[in-house]
Write an enzyme that holds these catalytic residues in place. Structure first.
Site, PDB file in Angstrom:
ATOM      1  N   TYR A 168       0.840  -1.203   0.000  1.00  0.00           N
ATOM      2  CA  TYR A 168       0.000   0.000   0.000  1.00  0.00           C
ATOM      3  C   TYR A 168       0.866   1.240   0.000  1.00  0.00           C
ATOM      4  CZ  TYR A 168       0.950   1.049   4.930  1.00  0.00           C
ATOM      5  OH  TYR A 168       1.563   1.391   6.103  1.00  0.00           O
TER       6      TYR A 168
ATOM      7  N   LYS B 290       6.572  -1.786   1.834  1.00  0.00           N
ATOM      8  CA  LYS B 290       5.383  -1.244   2.488  1.00  0.00           C
ATOM      9  C   LYS B 290       4.220  -2.217   2.325  1.00  0.00           C
ATOM     10  CE  LYS B 290       3.222   3.301   3.118  1.00  0.00           C
ATOM     11  NZ  LYS B 290       3.342   3.368   4.584  1.00  0.00           N
TER      12      LYS B 290
ATOM     13  N   GLU C 247      12.611   2.512  13.662  1.00  0.00           N
ATOM     14  CA  GLU C 247      11.613   3.452  13.165  1.00  0.00           C
ATOM     15  C   GLU C 247      10.378   3.316  14.028  1.00  0.00           C
ATOM     16  OE1 GLU C 247      10.105   2.530   9.230  1.00  0.00           O
ATOM     17  OE2 GLU C 247      10.057   0.388   9.653  1.00  0.00           O
TER      18      GLU C 247
ATOM     19  N   LEU D 195      11.592   1.413   6.699  1.00  0.00           N
ATOM     20  CA  LEU D 195      10.940   1.808   5.449  1.00  0.00           C
ATOM     21  C   LEU D 195      11.638   3.056   4.897  1.00  0.00           C
ATOM     22  CD1 LEU D 195       8.304   1.118   3.717  1.00  0.00           C
ATOM     23  CD2 LEU D 195       7.415   3.220   4.724  1.00  0.00           C
TER      24      LEU D 195
HETATM   25  N1  PLP Z   1       7.860   3.763   8.591  1.00  0.00           N
HETATM   26  C1  PLP Z   1       6.720   3.055   8.601  1.00  0.00           C
HETATM   27  C2  PLP Z   1       6.691   1.706   9.237  1.00  0.00           C
HETATM   28  C3  PLP Z   1       5.564   3.599   8.011  1.00  0.00           C
HETATM   29  O1  PLP Z   1       4.424   2.888   8.001  1.00  0.00           O
HETATM   30  C4  PLP Z   1       5.623   4.902   7.441  1.00  0.00           C
HETATM   31  C5  PLP Z   1       4.432   5.500   6.830  1.00  0.00           C
HETATM   32  O2  PLP Z   1       3.344   5.005   6.897  1.00  0.00           O
HETATM   33  C6  PLP Z   1       6.835   5.603   7.476  1.00  0.00           C
HETATM   34  C7  PLP Z   1       7.943   4.995   8.033  1.00  0.00           C
HETATM   35  C8  PLP Z   1       6.945   6.968   6.868  1.00  0.00           C
HETATM   36  O3  PLP Z   1       6.950   6.884   5.459  1.00  0.00           O
HETATM   37  P1  PLP Z   1       6.379   8.038   4.546  1.00  0.00           P
HETATM   38  O4  PLP Z   1       7.134   9.289   4.843  1.00  0.00           O
HETATM   39  O5  PLP Z   1       6.639   7.561   3.156  1.00  0.00           O
HETATM   40  O6  PLP Z   1       4.932   8.189   4.863  1.00  0.00           O
END
Ligand code: PLP
Length: 281
Positions: free
Chosen positions: A31, A147, A179, A203
């Protein structure tokens, strides 16, 4: 609310997905969440590319989503979200519907593509005053760089944070901060911006990358380096970074104050810079 399913736009409450869908049975899907500010998507191409990379890694039978941009734009328009300050579009792709088996379905099985849009409000109070986080052992699988929709450890950890009056749980693996459950994390110490390097446990956040670029533009030194639990707790400033949280200062971790217990100057500087970037100012 108008949603999108496999090439069609329809009322969200009329969306019908097979019980054989591999997303439902195996969490076999990916997603993206894309933020719109005043009708403009933030880093649309980067979100599409991350999805396409994920599809290649998971060996989906289709790894390009040329319809991505148009579906997002259409959902904003069909839901009359062009005029709102901020909205999100959720876009999900699963390996499709097939009788339950651990084997991949036949190669001609179409992927299931589902998306919806809604207005989204930033947590202004948390962004202004900061919020708490907790530390949890990282019990996720070995591909958190993808993701995927398999988010059970994330939801369990996030709920634990909420139950403790905090807004995010930070995953710790072998003593190192990885994270958050839905955000990346960064630390300021001695004027340097530290964030964990991109490994299989982190991520590659789109917002993280944008904030790194903002640091460089502002001559703030960036170090993508491992962050130990002690380094985190002794930091001057801590922040979480992501599409929904934007930049949220973390002023308390497991009940212990970070720095002065108030959002720090570098965090605030980056918040302003990110606001200007997202709002095209
Ligand atoms: N890490 C995780 C586990 C996430 O689910 C998300 C966003 O949903 C992020 C980091 C941040 O990513 P982004 O800046 O692309 O939203």
């Amino acid at each position: 609310m108008i949603a999108f399913l496999n090439g069609q736009y329809l009322a969200k409450d009329r969306v019908c997905i097979s019980p054989d869908d591999r997303g439902f049975l195996f969490a076999d899907g990916l997603y993206e969440v894309v933020r719109f500010y005043h009708n403009r998507p933030f880093r649309l191409r980067e979100h599409r590319q991350r999805l396409e990379n994920g599809a290649r890694e998971l060996r989906f039978n289709r790894c390009e989503f040329p319809e991505f941009d148009e579906v997002l734009m259409n959902l904003i328009e069909k839901n009359r979200l062009e005029k709102v300050e901020s909205a999100i579009v959720y876009f999900q792709v699963t390996r499709g519907a097939a009788p339950r088996s651990h084997r991949f379905p036949p190669p001609e099985t179409p992927l299931t593509v589902y998306a919806f849009a809604r207005e989204f409000f930033s947590a202004v109070e948390e962004q202004e005053n900061g919020a708490g986080a907790i530390l949890v052992e990282d019990d996720r699988w070995g591909h958190c760089d993808l993701k995927t929709i398999a988010l059970l450890p994330n939801t369990l950890a996030h709920q634990k944070a909420r139950d403790a009056g905090a807004v995010e749980a930070l995953f710790v693996r072998e003593g190192l901060i990885q994270e958050g459950t839905h955000s990346n994390v960064a630390v300021v110490k001695g004027g340097i911006f530290y964030t964990p390097p991109l490994t299989r446990h982190v991520l590659p956040g789109i917002t993280r990358q944008a904030v790194i670029e903002l640091c460089r533009e502002a001559d703030i030194e960036v170090k993508e380096a491992a962050i130990s639990k002690n380094f985190l707790l002794e930091a001057d400033e801590v922040m979480i970074i992501g599409t929904t949280v934007e930049i949220t200062p973390i002023v308390r971790i497991d009940g212990k104050l970070i720095g002065s217990g108030r959002p720090g100057p570098l965090t605030q500087q980056l918040q302003t810079a990110l606001f200007r970037l997202t709002h095209n100012m």
